[in-house]
Motif scaffolding. Sequence first.
Motif, PDB file in Angstrom:
ATOM      1  N   THR A  67      37.037  22.596   8.573  1.00 12.98           N
ATOM      2  CA  THR A  67      35.845  23.384   8.293  1.00 12.98           C
ATOM      3  C   THR A  67      34.926  22.608   7.368  1.00 12.98           C
ATOM      4  O   THR A  67      35.350  22.168   6.290  1.00 12.98           O
ATOM      5  CB  THR A  67      36.196  24.721   7.637  1.00 12.98           C
ATOM      6  N   ILE A  68      33.676  22.438   7.804  1.00 18.42           N
ATOM      7  CA  ILE A  68      32.682  21.782   6.965  1.00 18.42           C
ATOM      8  C   ILE A  68      31.830  22.849   6.290  1.00 18.42           C
ATOM      9  O   ILE A  68      31.514  23.882   6.897  1.00 18.42           O
ATOM     10  CB  ILE A  68      31.810  20.808   7.790  1.00 18.42           C
ATOM     11  N   SER A  69      31.481  22.593   5.040  1.00 15.21           N
ATOM     12  CA  SER A  69      30.617  23.523   4.313  1.00 15.21           C
ATOM     13  C   SER A  69      29.778  22.722   3.319  1.00 15.21           C
ATOM     14  O   SER A  69      30.042  21.534   3.093  1.00 15.21           O
ATOM     15  CB  SER A  69      31.438  24.592   3.585  1.00 15.21           C
ATOM     16  N   ARG A  70      28.790  23.379   2.726  1.00 15.19           N
ATOM     17  CA  ARG A  70      27.928  22.686   1.780  1.00 15.19           C
ATOM     18  C   ARG A  70      27.514  23.628   0.674  1.00 15.19           C
ATOM     19  O   ARG A  70      27.438  24.846   0.867  1.00 15.19           O
ATOM     20  CB  ARG A  70      26.701  22.098   2.487  1.00 15.19           C
ATOM     21  N   ASP A  71      27.237  23.044  -0.479  1.00 17.54           N
ATOM     22  CA  ASP A  71      26.711  23.764  -1.626  1.00 17.54           C
ATOM     23  C   ASP A  71      25.471  23.013  -2.074  1.00 17.54           C
ATOM     24  O   ASP A  71      25.570  21.986  -2.770  1.00 17.54           O
ATOM     25  CB  ASP A  71      27.758  23.839  -2.742  1.00 17.54           C
ATOM     26  N   ASP A  72      24.312  23.491  -1.676  1.00 20.57           N
ATOM     27  CA  ASP A  72      23.075  22.768  -1.974  1.00 20.57           C
ATOM     28  C   ASP A  72      22.746  22.786  -3.463  1.00 20.57           C
ATOM     29  O   ASP A  72      22.050  21.889  -3.946  1.00 20.57           O
ATOM     30  CB  ASP A  72      21.930  23.344  -1.156  1.00 20.57           C
ATOM     31  N   ALA A  73      23.224  23.767  -4.176  1.00 19.65           N
ATOM     32  CA  ALA A  73      22.989  23.794  -5.621  1.00 19.65           C
ATOM     33  C   ALA A  73      23.692  22.627  -6.307  1.00 19.65           C
ATOM     34  O   ALA A  73      23.260  22.166  -7.371  1.00 19.65           O
ATOM     35  CB  ALA A  73      23.472  25.115  -6.205  1.00 19.65           C
ATOM     36  N   LYS A  74      24.779  22.167  -5.683  1.00 24.68           N
ATOM     37  CA  LYS A  74      25.533  21.043  -6.241  1.00 24.68           C
ATOM     38  C   LYS A  74      25.319  19.763  -5.439  1.00 24.68           C
ATOM     39  O   LYS A  74      25.956  18.744  -5.727  1.00 24.68           O
ATOM     40  CB  LYS A  74      27.029  21.381  -6.268  1.00 24.68           C
ATOM     41  N   ASN A  75      24.453  19.801  -4.427  1.00 29.92           N
ATOM     42  CA  ASN A  75      24.222  18.637  -3.558  1.00 29.92           C
ATOM     43  C   ASN A  75      25.543  18.080  -3.022  1.00 29.92           C
ATOM     44  O   ASN A  75      25.775  16.865  -3.020  1.00 29.92           O
ATOM     45  CB  ASN A  75      23.461  17.532  -4.309  1.00 29.92           C
ATOM     46  N   THR A  76      26.394  18.975  -2.580  1.00 29.26           N
ATOM     47  CA  THR A  76      27.748  18.591  -2.194  1.00 29.26           C
ATOM     48  C   THR A  76      28.101  19.144  -0.814  1.00 29.26           C
ATOM     49  O   THR A  76      27.742  20.274  -0.478  1.00 29.26           O
ATOM     50  CB  THR A  76      28.766  19.107  -3.228  1.00 29.26           C
ATOM     51  N   VAL A  77      28.821  18.316  -0.047  1.00 28.17           N
ATOM     52  CA  VAL A  77      29.357  18.735   1.238  1.00 28.17           C
ATOM     53  C   VAL A  77      30.884  18.641   1.163  1.00 28.17           C
ATOM     54  O   VAL A  77      31.414  17.746   0.497  1.00 28.17           O
ATOM     55  CB  VAL A  77      28.798  17.892   2.398  1.00 28.17           C
ATOM     56  N   TYR A  78      31.548  19.581   1.812  1.00 32.66           N
ATOM     57  CA  TYR A  78      33.000  19.652   1.777  1.00 32.66           C
ATOM     58  C   TYR A  78      33.570  19.570   3.182  1.00 32.66           C
ATOM     59  O   TYR A  78      32.905  19.915   4.161  1.00 32.66           O
ATOM     60  CB  TYR A  78      33.465  20.973   1.139  1.00 32.66           C
ATOM     61  N   LEU A  79      34.828  19.139   3.253  1.00 29.71           N
ATOM     62  CA  LEU A  79      35.565  19.183   4.508  1.00 29.71           C
ATOM     63  C   LEU A  79      36.966  19.704   4.201  1.00 29.71           C
ATOM     64  O   LEU A  79      37.759  19.004   3.575  1.00 29.71           O
ATOM     65  CB  LEU A  79      35.649  17.804   5.172  1.00 29.71           C
ATOM     66  N   GLN A  80      37.221  20.934   4.615  1.00 33.13           N
ATOM     67  CA  GLN A  80      38.548  21.510   4.474  1.00 33.13           C
ATOM     68  C   GLN A  80      39.345  21.145   5.710  1.00 33.13           C
ATOM     69  O   GLN A  80      38.946  21.481   6.828  1.00 33.13           O
ATOM     70  CB  GLN A  80      38.467  23.031   4.325  1.00 33.13           C
TER      71      GLN A  80
END
Length: 122
Positions: A67-80
């Motif tokens: 699962t890919i997700s992002r947090d634009d407040a932290k300028n971060t992308v994740y990959l679970q």
Amino acid sequence: VQLQASGGGLVQPGGSLRLSCAAAGTIISLHEMGWYRQPPGNQRELVALITSGGSTNYADFVKGRFTISRDDAKNTVYLQMNSLKPDDTAVYYCNAVMTQVGPYGPYEYDAWGQGTLVTVSS
């Protein structure tokens, strides 16, 4: 702007890992972000993409597991990554298309992280 990826490591088959990739620098906006991987002896391949609107796209070999997700407040992308398999062993790279401020005004830039190694083995 730099992309800093983290979260890789050694995990047993069936296990989980969460990768993170943070963009640092002067960014006006982040557009499409994604994860790619390069298995040993193979070419880099797309794993997952996420648009600025939150739409996602996955490679067939990770659908239902990653699962890919992002947090634009932290300028971060994740990959679970769940239900990991030995074939998932690779160096994972993050990518982000962004608008930056340059000496002549804003411009679009395609940035890559340094890669983080994921090893799935018992």
